[in-house]
Write a protein that holds these residues in place. Structure first.
Motif, PDB file in Angstrom:
ATOM      1  N   LEU A 192       0.833  -1.204   0.000  1.00 18.85           N
ATOM      2  CA  LEU A 192       0.000   0.000   0.000  1.00 18.85           C
ATOM      3  C   LEU A 192       0.869   1.257   0.000  1.00 18.85           C
ATOM      4  CD1 LEU A 192      -3.101   0.374   0.073  1.00 18.85           C
ATOM      5  CD2 LEU A 192      -2.895   0.765   2.515  1.00 18.85           C
ATOM      6  N   ILE A 193       1.926   1.258   0.825  1.00 21.16           N
ATOM      7  CA  ILE A 193       2.820   2.413   0.891  1.00 21.16           C
ATOM      8  C   ILE A 193       3.546   2.609  -0.429  1.00 21.16           C
ATOM      9  CG2 ILE A 193       4.915   3.314   1.978  1.00 21.16           C
ATOM     10  CD1 ILE A 193       4.025   2.077   4.588  1.00 21.16           C
ATOM     11  N   SER A 194       4.026   1.516  -1.023  1.00 20.88           N
ATOM     12  CA  SER A 194       4.773   1.635  -2.284  1.00 20.88           C
ATOM     13  C   SER A 194       3.918   2.226  -3.392  1.00 20.88           C
ATOM     14  CB  SER A 194       5.314   0.269  -2.703  1.00 20.88           C
ATOM     15  OG  SER A 194       4.259  -0.617  -3.047  1.00 20.88           O
ATOM     16  N   GLU A 195       2.619   1.926  -3.368  1.00 16.46           N
ATOM     17  CA  GLU A 195       1.719   2.507  -4.365  1.00 16.46           C
ATOM     18  C   GLU A 195       1.441   3.969  -4.056  1.00 16.46           C
ATOM     19  OE1 GLU A 195       0.577   1.164  -7.171  1.00 16.46           O
ATOM     20  OE2 GLU A 195       1.785  -0.615  -6.748  1.00 16.46           O
ATOM     21  N   GLN A 196       1.254   4.285  -2.775  1.00 10.56           N
ATOM     22  CA  GLN A 196       0.921   5.650  -2.378  1.00 10.56           C
ATOM     23  C   GLN A 196       2.080   6.605  -2.608  1.00 10.56           C
ATOM     24  OE1 GLN A 196      -2.048   6.681  -1.499  1.00 10.56           O
ATOM     25  NE2 GLN A 196      -1.450   8.801  -1.109  1.00 10.56           N
ATOM     26  N   MET A 197       3.309   6.106  -2.573  1.00  8.42           N
ATOM     27  CA  MET A 197       4.478   6.974  -2.694  1.00  8.42           C
ATOM     28  C   MET A 197       4.632   7.582  -4.081  1.00  8.42           C
ATOM     29  SD  MET A 197       5.661   7.377   0.196  1.00  8.42           S
ATOM     30  CE  MET A 197       3.976   7.155   0.789  1.00  8.42           C
ATOM     31  N   LYS A 198       3.835   7.128  -5.026  1.00 10.17           N
ATOM     32  CA  LYS A 198       3.852   7.721  -6.367  1.00 10.17           C
ATOM     33  C   LYS A 198       3.005   8.993  -6.423  1.00 10.17           C
ATOM     34  CE  LYS A 198       4.106   3.024  -8.233  1.00 10.17           C
ATOM     35  NZ  LYS A 198       3.399   1.989  -9.020  1.00 10.17           N
ATOM     36  N   GLU A 199       2.255   9.234  -5.359  1.00 10.39           N
ATOM     37  CA  GLU A 199       1.336  10.370  -5.307  1.00 10.39           C
ATOM     38  C   GLU A 199       1.847  11.412  -4.317  1.00 10.39           C
ATOM     39  OE1 GLU A 199      -1.174  10.427  -7.327  1.00 10.39           O
ATOM     40  OE2 GLU A 199      -0.952   8.363  -8.033  1.00 10.39           O
ATOM     41  N   PRO A 200       1.373  12.671  -4.435  1.00  8.67           N
ATOM     42  CA  PRO A 200       1.754  13.695  -3.446  1.00  8.67           C
ATOM     43  C   PRO A 200       1.322  13.281  -2.048  1.00  8.67           C
ATOM     44  CG  PRO A 200       0.721  14.700  -5.371  1.00  8.67           C
ATOM     45  CD  PRO A 200       0.540  13.230  -5.525  1.00  8.67           C
ATOM     46  N   LEU A 201       2.038  13.782  -1.053  1.00  3.93           N
ATOM     47  CA  LEU A 201       1.750  13.452   0.341  1.00  3.93           C
ATOM     48  C   LEU A 201       0.291  13.754   0.661  1.00  3.93           C
ATOM     49  CD1 LEU A 201       2.727  12.630   3.181  1.00  3.93           C
ATOM     50  CD2 LEU A 201       3.364  15.022   3.545  1.00  3.93           C
ATOM     51  N   ASN A 202      -0.398  12.746   1.186  1.00  6.61           N
ATOM     52  CA  ASN A 202      -1.815  12.862   1.530  1.00  6.61           C
ATOM     53  C   ASN A 202      -1.952  12.598   3.036  1.00  6.61           C
ATOM     54  OD1 ASN A 202      -4.563  12.539   1.980  1.00  6.61           O
ATOM     55  ND2 ASN A 202      -4.927  11.411   0.098  1.00  6.61           N
ATOM     56  N   MET A 203      -2.085  13.651   3.806  1.00  3.88           N
ATOM     57  CA  MET A 203      -2.107  13.498   5.251  1.00  3.88           C
ATOM     58  C   MET A 203      -3.387  12.826   5.748  1.00  3.88           C
ATOM     59  SD  MET A 203       0.750  14.167   6.371  1.00  3.88           S
ATOM     60  CE  MET A 203       0.185  13.689   7.997  1.00  3.88           C
ATOM     61  N   VAL A 204      -4.463  12.888   4.973  1.00  8.42           N
ATOM     62  CA  VAL A 204      -5.681  12.161   5.355  1.00  8.42           C
ATOM     63  C   VAL A 204      -5.398  10.657   5.305  1.00  8.42           C
ATOM     64  CG1 VAL A 204      -8.074  11.668   4.734  1.00  8.42           C
ATOM     65  CG2 VAL A 204      -7.205  14.002   4.566  1.00  8.42           C
ATOM     66  N   TRP A 205      -4.713  10.226   4.255  1.00  7.36           N
ATOM     67  CA  TRP A 205      -4.331   8.815   4.106  1.00  7.36           C
ATOM     68  C   TRP A 205      -3.388   8.392   5.227  1.00  7.36           C
ATOM     69  CZ3 TRP A 205       0.414   6.413   3.306  1.00  7.36           C
ATOM     70  CH2 TRP A 205       0.376   5.089   2.886  1.00  7.36           C
ATOM     71  N   VAL A 206      -2.376   9.217   5.506  1.00  9.77           N
ATOM     72  CA  VAL A 206      -1.402   8.896   6.556  1.00  9.77           C
ATOM     73  C   VAL A 206      -2.106   8.790   7.905  1.00  9.77           C
ATOM     74  CG1 VAL A 206       0.605   9.723   7.834  1.00  9.77           C
ATOM     75  CG2 VAL A 206       0.547   9.943   5.338  1.00  9.77           C
ATOM     76  N   ALA A 207      -2.931   9.778   8.242  1.00 12.58           N
ATOM     77  CA  ALA A 207      -3.591   9.790   9.547  1.00 12.58           C
ATOM     78  C   ALA A 207      -4.528   8.596   9.716  1.00 12.58           C
ATOM     79  CB  ALA A 207      -4.372  11.100   9.720  1.00 12.58           C
ATOM     80  N   TYR A 208      -5.227   8.224   8.645  1.00  8.96           N
ATOM     81  CA  TYR A 208      -6.200   7.124   8.708  1.00  8.96           C
ATOM     82  C   TYR A 208      -5.522   5.812   9.097  1.00  8.96           C
ATOM     83  CZ  TYR A 208      -9.820   3.850   7.093  1.00  8.96           C
ATOM     84  OH  TYR A 208     -10.754   2.851   7.017  1.00  8.96           O
ATOM     85  N   TYR A 209      -4.430   5.487   8.415  1.00  7.37           N
ATOM     86  CA  TYR A 209      -3.776   4.206   8.679  1.00  7.37           C
ATOM     87  C   TYR A 209      -2.850   4.263   9.897  1.00  7.37           C
ATOM     88  CZ  TYR A 209      -5.716   2.575   4.296  1.00  7.37           C
ATOM     89  OH  TYR A 209      -6.582   2.205   3.300  1.00  7.37           O
ATOM     90  N   TRP A 210      -2.247   5.403  10.176  1.00 10.41           N
ATOM     91  CA  TRP A 210      -1.402   5.537  11.355  1.00 10.41           C
ATOM     92  C   TRP A 210      -2.220   5.317  12.627  1.00 10.41           C
ATOM     93  CZ3 TRP A 210       3.082   5.290  13.551  1.00 10.41           C
ATOM     94  CH2 TRP A 210       3.397   6.021  14.700  1.00 10.41           C
ATOM     95  N   GLN A 211      -3.403   5.886  12.668  1.00 11.96           N
ATOM     96  CA  GLN A 211      -4.266   5.717  13.836  1.00 11.96           C
ATOM     97  C   GLN A 211      -4.625   4.248  14.034  1.00 11.96           C
ATOM     98  OE1 GLN A 211      -8.357   7.259  13.642  1.00 11.96           O
ATOM     99  NE2 GLN A 211      -8.013   8.188  15.647  1.00 11.96           N
ATOM    100  N   GLN A 212      -4.917   3.535  12.957  1.00 13.03           N
ATOM    101  CA  GLN A 212      -5.293   2.130  13.073  1.00 13.03           C
ATOM    102  C   GLN A 212      -4.098   1.275  13.483  1.00 13.03           C
ATOM    103  OE1 GLN A 212      -7.602   0.634   9.761  1.00 13.03           O
ATOM    104  NE2 GLN A 212      -8.683   2.556   9.521  1.00 13.03           N
ATOM    105  N   MET A 213      -2.889   1.614  13.041  1.00 15.23           N
ATOM    106  CA  MET A 213      -1.690   0.910  13.488  1.00 15.23           C
ATOM    107  C   MET A 213      -1.493   1.093  14.992  1.00 15.23           C
ATOM    108  SD  MET A 213       1.394   1.189  10.767  1.00 15.23           S
ATOM    109  CE  MET A 213       1.186   2.921  10.443  1.00 15.23           C
TER     110      MET A 213
END
Length: 455
Positions: free
Chosen positions: A182-203
């Motif tokens: 999931l991270i390797s795919e997301q890294m092709k896109e600009p930083l998306n803090m909504v995406w980061v916050a969503y999964y960081w909280q669940q981790m």
């Protein structure tokens, strides 16, 4: 679509539904005068007759010469290998991951549900390792129903034959993709803090669950988290250990973990000791490395060799870089004729898509990556970070930025100060004022103005 969680070294392959193919011996769909037959054509002008494996076709009422009978290949039904766990059958579809002594298979239950079966060979398993497997099963059963932990469906130890110790089978919940992919795919896109916050909280929530059960994972990395119906879950407790005597540390007889995410205390050996102390704070360090990767696209020590990592991670003099901007990257195309050996081309940076990293996010990462384990943030503290709600940091007011002897002067107050200064300059007695008296007079005026503004 579902797939299964990977092992530490495996990856997840999406399940591709098989295309439906019509049987070669199935009759064509019947047509009626209201469908494909022209209205002007007589109803008997097109007739298909079926008799066993022979087909006769009449056009305009005239029988066509029949072709000799040919044997048609009967469709072959591929029988999937079956796996029995506690007398329940599962059709094995494919192997999607493997570790040193384990294999993970995607399977289909008799009710057509997808599961993962982890098969662990017990031939090289000693009593301590076997006890760890049993503890893992007990932990998963204890945490059954928790939305942040992968669900254990069933388990069985099957004895082997001919001197073999047999195998341990774990039937587990399916995942769709692991966090590493999931991270390797997301890294092709600009930083998306909504995406980061969503999964960081669940981790954080997942690791907090096992910490509350007095369990330290000690090998956290992105591949240990998988998506199950859009929710992140923690998997792979192969080396999870109970925290002895309700303390925050456990003792290890050997080094564990993945170097990119290993904590300093997992690498450092205390003087005269060969046993390692790993506790809850070690998992927090690993989580900080994962958050760093989610923001910047790579773990903080990835650019170093393994030897350099082992030296730099516990070295407090080695400064971890926290760039102001996060830049998306795409993998470089493979070199023509490359055999896969030798130096690799670094990924291409998309500088035009770089984004500024929020200061409070950098602060969160830094609070996890402190060399001294006692100084690291606690997971409950990390869960309270305001940026997890994707809120913009509150802009400090001008008053909060002022020092004790500072105030705001708007045009109205500036006019009053100028008039006061002119009046003071016209007074002959003020000509002999010392610098110290002028300074005190200025501080008095600022204090008076500040008190007026605070009313």
């Amino acid at each position: 679509m579902q797939a299964v969680p990977s092992t530490a070294s495996g990856s997840i392959a999406p399940l591709v539904p098989a295309k439906h193919r019509r049987s070669g011996t199935a009759p064509e769909q019947q047509t009626t005068s209201g469908m494909l037959t022209p209205a002007s054509a007589p109803a008997a002008s097109l007739v298909r007759t079926w008799s066993g494996d022979r087909e006769g076709v009449e056009w305009d009422g005239q029988p066509k010469e029949r072709e000799p009978v040919r044997e048609r290949a009967k469709p072959q039904i591929v029988q999937q290998p079956q796996q029995q766990v506690n007398r329940k059958g599962y059709a094995r579809l494919d192997m999607i991951g493997k570790g040193g002594s384990s294999r993970v298979f995607r399977v289909l239950s008799q009710t057509n549900e997808l599961f993962a079966i982890k098969r662990v060979s017990l031939d090289k398993t000693d009593a301590e390792t076997m006890n760890g497997y049993m503890n893992e099963i007990a932990l998963l059963k204890r945490l059954d129903g928790n939305s942040r932990i992968i669900r254990l469906i069933d388990s069985e130890v099957k004895p082997g034959s001919g001197g073999s110790k047999g195998h341990l089978f774990l039937v587990m919940e399916c995942g769709e993709i692991d966090l590493a992919r999931l991270i390797s795919e997301q890294m092709k896109e600009p930083l998306n803090m909504v995406w980061v916050a969503y999964y960081w909280q669940q981790m954080l929530q997942a690791v907090h669950v096992i910490h509350e059960e007095k369990i330290v994972h000690s090998d956290l990395k992105p591949a240990n988290f998988v998506l199950v119906r859009g929710q992140l879950k923690l998997i792979d407790f192969g080396i999870a250990n109970a925290i002895a005597n309700d303390t925050t540390n456990i003792q290890r007889d050997h080094q564990v973990g993945t170097v990119n995410y290993m904590s300093p205390e997992a690498i450092e050996l205390p003087d005269g000791m060969r046993r390692l102390k790993v506790g809850r704070a070690s998992d927090v360090w690993s989580l900080g490395c994962i958050l760093y990767q989610m923001v910047y696209g790579h773990p903080p020590f990835q650019h170093l060799s393994v030897y350099q990592k082992m030296k730099a991670i516990p070295d407090s003099d080695y400064e971890i870089s926290f760039p102001e901007y996060a830049t998306p990257t795409v993998p470089a195309p493979p070199r023509q004729g490359s055999s896969g050996h030798g130096p690799t081309t670094p990924p291409k940076k998309l500088d035009h898509l770089k984004s500024r990293v929020r200061g409070d996010v950098i602060t969160s990462i830094q609070s996890c990556l402190r060399r001294n384990a006692k100084e690291r943030a606690l997971i409950p503290e990390l869960l309270q970070q305001s940026w997890l709600a994707t809120q913009e940091p509150e802009a400090p007011s001008a008053k909060n930025l002022l020092g004790e002897k500072e105030t705001i002067i708007n045009p109205y107050y500036m006019v009053q100060l100028l008039k006061y200064g002119i009046k003071l300059g016209l007074d002959p007695s003020s000509a002999n004022m010392s610098e110290e008296m002028v300074q005190k007079q200025a501080e008095h005026l600022v204090a008076e103005l500040k008190s007026i503004q605070n009313q």
